[in-house]
Design a protein around this motif. Sequence first.
Motif, PDB file in Angstrom:
ATOM      1  N   TRP A   1      -1.444  -1.810  15.731  1.00 19.71           N
ATOM      2  CA  TRP A   1      -0.232  -2.411  15.396  1.00 19.71           C
ATOM      3  C   TRP A   1       0.369  -1.500  13.594  1.00 19.71           C
ATOM      4  CZ3 TRP A   1       4.837  -0.402  15.779  1.00 19.71           C
ATOM      5  CH2 TRP A   1       5.832  -1.420  14.789  1.00 19.71           C
TER       6      TRP A   1
ATOM      7  N   SER B   1       1.565   0.568  11.382  1.00 17.84           N
ATOM      8  CA  SER B   1       2.182   0.281  10.423  1.00 17.84           C
ATOM      9  C   SER B   1       1.853   1.192   8.888  1.00 17.84           C
ATOM     10  CB  SER B   1       2.438  -1.304  10.519  1.00 17.84           C
ATOM     11  OG  SER B   1       3.055  -1.636  11.546  1.00 17.84           O
TER      12      SER B   1
ATOM     13  N   ILE C   1       8.326  -5.645  17.841  1.00 17.22           N
ATOM     14  CA  ILE C   1       7.071  -5.926  18.287  1.00 17.22           C
ATOM     15  C   ILE C   1       6.504  -6.600  17.135  1.00 17.22           C
ATOM     16  CG2 ILE C   1       5.124  -4.076  17.801  1.00 17.22           C
ATOM     17  CD1 ILE C   1       6.472  -1.883  18.571  1.00 17.22           C
TER      18      ILE C   1
ATOM     19  N   TYR D   1       4.177  -9.925  17.813  1.00 17.16           N
ATOM     20  CA  TYR D   1       2.501 -10.544  16.917  1.00 17.16           C
ATOM     21  C   TYR D   1       2.551 -10.777  15.905  1.00 17.16           C
ATOM     22  CZ  TYR D   1       0.598  -6.146  19.310  1.00 17.16           C
ATOM     23  OH  TYR D   1       0.369  -5.393  20.726  1.00 17.16           O
TER      24      TYR D   1
END
Length: 134
Positions: free
Chosen positions: A14, A18, A123, A127
């Motif tokens: 992720w 990103s 998301i 996290y």
Amino acid sequence: MKFAVRQPLGLRLWQLVSAVMFTVVAVMALMFPDQLHDAVFDEGALGSKTSIRLYGGALLSISLIMWNALYTSEKVIIRWTLLTEACYFGVQLIVTTVTLCEEGRFPNGAILLLCSRGIFIAISIYYYYQAGRR
């Protein structure tokens, strides 16, 4: 404090997604402001490219932070970058929604942007909380 046992599953992926996403949009805003504006609002008339280029510069700064956070194992730094991401996406979601409501138009590109931003917020917050667990 570093991760004692292990990182949440998918966190590094992720972070990579990103960082790439922020970098690509930043470069698009800096180099092709008209196309970026048209992709979201389906309009041909853009008053000034300066505001979109400033947006690109800000995104490029955030992307540099994201790239650096990819190489750290400090929980605090990782959590702050995830919180930064969630706040950015939240502000973008609100601003885009208000702009579209004022104009009274909802192009497909803008609806897709709003949906994707909502998913990205979820998301990032997921996290953020997972990285905070001991």
